[in-house]
Design a protein around this motif. Structure first.
Motif, mmCIF file in Angstrom:
data_model
loop_
_atom_site.group_PDB
_atom_site.id
_atom_site.type_symbol
_atom_site.label_atom_id
_atom_site.label_comp_id
_atom_site.label_asym_id
_atom_site.label_seq_id
_atom_site.Cartn_x
_atom_site.Cartn_y
_atom_site.Cartn_z
ATOM 1 N N ILE A 1 1.032 4.045 -2.991
ATOM 2 C CA ILE A 1 0.786 5.468 -2.723
ATOM 3 C C ILE A 1 1.981 6.303 -3.176
ATOM 4 N N THR B 1 0.833 -1.206 0.000
ATOM 5 C CA THR B 1 0.000 0.000 0.000
ATOM 6 C C THR B 1 0.867 1.256 0.000
ATOM 7 N N ILE C 1 1.942 9.190 -6.087
ATOM 8 C CA ILE C 1 2.427 10.555 -5.831
ATOM 9 C C ILE C 1 3.482 10.928 -6.868
#
Length: 69
Positions: A10, A6, A14
């Motif tokens: 992420i 996870t 980004i």
């Protein structure tokens, strides 16, 4: 293990978002550089004979004010 995946996803999202924004800004800057703007306010025109004063005209029009010695 799921937490690491996870966090990696992420971080990847980004990075991709940052890259997308950077490319869009570069594209926008290229468009601005390619467009040659004319006068800043083309709808506002000076009447004939009323151009911007030269520095000598500005100095001649200046008044001495105040009481400074």
């Amino acid at each position: 293990m799921e937490t690491l995946i996870t966090i990696a996803v992420i971080a990847l999202l980004i990075a991709l978002g940052t890259r997308l924004i950077h490319r869009l800004n570069a594209q926008h800057d290229e468009r601005i550089a390619a467009h040659h703007f004319g006068e800043p306010f083309p709808a506002i025109r000076r009447p004939p004979g009323h151009s911007h004063p030269t520095p000598k005209e500005q100095a001649a029009r200046r008044k001495v004010t105040g009481t400074w010695p």
